[in-house]
Design a protein around this motif. Structure first.
Motif, PDB file in Angstrom:
ATOM      1  N   SER A  86      -2.902  -7.868   0.270  1.00  0.00           N
ATOM      2  CA  SER A  86      -2.633  -8.592  -0.990  1.00  0.00           C
ATOM      3  C   SER A  86      -3.479  -9.865  -1.062  1.00  0.00           C
ATOM      4  N   ASP A  87      -3.848 -10.212  -2.287  1.00  0.00           N
ATOM      5  CA  ASP A  87      -4.628 -11.446  -2.498  1.00  0.00           C
ATOM      6  C   ASP A  87      -3.880 -12.677  -1.999  1.00  0.00           C
ATOM      7  N   SER A 142      -5.089   6.465   2.218  1.00  0.00           N
ATOM      8  CA  SER A 142      -5.532   5.093   1.945  1.00  0.00           C
ATOM      9  C   SER A 142      -5.737   4.374   3.278  1.00  0.00           C
ATOM     10  N   SER A 172      -9.673  -7.770   5.013  1.00  0.00           N
ATOM     11  CA  SER A 172     -10.466  -7.299   3.870  1.00  0.00           C
ATOM     12  C   SER A 172     -11.687  -6.521   4.338  1.00  0.00           C
ATOM     13  N   THR A 204       0.845  -1.208   0.000  1.00  0.00           N
ATOM     14  CA  THR A 204       0.000   0.000   0.000  1.00  0.00           C
ATOM     15  C   THR A 204       0.870   1.243   0.000  1.00  0.00           C
ATOM     16  N   LYS A 208      -4.750  -1.986   1.434  1.00  0.00           N
ATOM     17  CA  LYS A 208      -5.381  -3.096   0.713  1.00  0.00           C
ATOM     18  C   LYS A 208      -4.509  -4.323   0.896  1.00  0.00           C
TER      19      LYS A 208
END
Ligand SMILES: C[S@@+](CC[C@H](N)C(=O)[O-])C[C@H]1O[C@@H](n2cnc3c(N)ncnc32)[C@H](O)[C@@H]1O
Length: 235
Positions: free
Chosen positions: A205-206, A200, A220, A30, A203
């Motif tokens: 990471s997947d 921000s 999430s 991020t 986010k």
């Protein structure tokens, strides 16, 4: 604020954050997405820890990199890793940046350090003094909404010193940090003359889905860190 986690356990901390969830898969992606090119720029890494970000700055061709940290052990680690390629010294950021000239630095990063400082006004006044016009800082810190869970007073607007034990390095280590309101952070920034140009809430990471599905679900759906880019206006 001095902590055993960043002194006695500095080496273990270094190896843990290389690929852990909170640093490698939430904070760094991020913050780096907000950083922009540092090629040819004079950059400071404030609260550099073991130098994982400094390594990125080196690989990104910053022309000058200065790393500072309160912990002597972290400063030694960075010196061992990068030698003369970066300039490194011990500095308690709660006393500002007395060794740095005014209007001398293009970009600063300060990942996951501000919650250890009591007085953010002093910190941002110093950042504003040392940045060149049109320079900027990108920082991350604990999200005020997430930290409100640790409040003993129940008063969101009151700054509180929180004492916990963290298992970051595989053994419980006592840690102390400041919990504060979002307004306390933004007031310190804007009253220093800096302008918040990007914000921000991070986010994850997947990849974390494969590492730990429960933590992925939580990160999430809930804020954990907050990230801001703050710029110094030009002439
Ligand atoms: C969570 S670590 C982050 C390290 C690095 N920024 C990173 O993200 O990989 C926090 C760092 O802040 C440093 N720190 C804490 N209080 C400080 C202070 N008052 N002045 C300078 N550094 C401080 C610690 O020694 C530690 O290295």
């Amino acid at each position: 604020m001095k902590s055993e986690l960043y002194s006695t356990y500095a080496k273990q901390y270094d190896s843990v954050i290389t690929d852990n969830i909170y640093n490698a898969h939430l904070d760094r992606p991020t913050l780096l997405s907000m950083l922009g090119s540092v090629s040819g720029l004079n950059v400071m890494d404030l609260g550099c820890g073991p130098g994982v970000y400094s390594q990125y700055l080196l690989e990104s061709d910053a022309s000058k990199i200065t790393c500072v940290d309160y912990s002597d052990e972290m400063v030694e680690l960075v010196k061992e890793k990068f030698g003369g390629r970066v300039s490194t010294y011990q500095q308690d950021l709660s006393l500002g940046l007395p060794k740095e000239k005014s209007a001398s630095v293009d970009v600063m990063i300060c990942p996951l350090v501000l919650h250890y400082l009591e007085d953010l006004s002093l910190f941002f006044n110093e950042v504003s003094r040392v940045l060149k016009p049109k320079g900027y800082i990108v920082f991350s810190t604990h999200h005020p909404f997430a930290d409100f869970e640790c409040s003993k007073s129940g008063n969101y607007f009151e700054r509180e010193l929180v004492e916990e034990e963290w298992n970051t390095v595989g053994t419980p280590v006592p840690i102390r940090f400041y919990r504060r309101s979002l307004m306390e952070i933004t007031d310190a920034i804007t009253s220093s003359g800096l302008v918040i140009s990007q914000l921000s809430e991070g986010k994850v990471s997947d990849k974390v889905k494969e590492l730990d599905e429960d933590v992925y679900e939580r990160l999430s759906r809930n804020p954990n860190f907050i990230f801001m880019k703050c710029s110094k206006l030009g002439d």
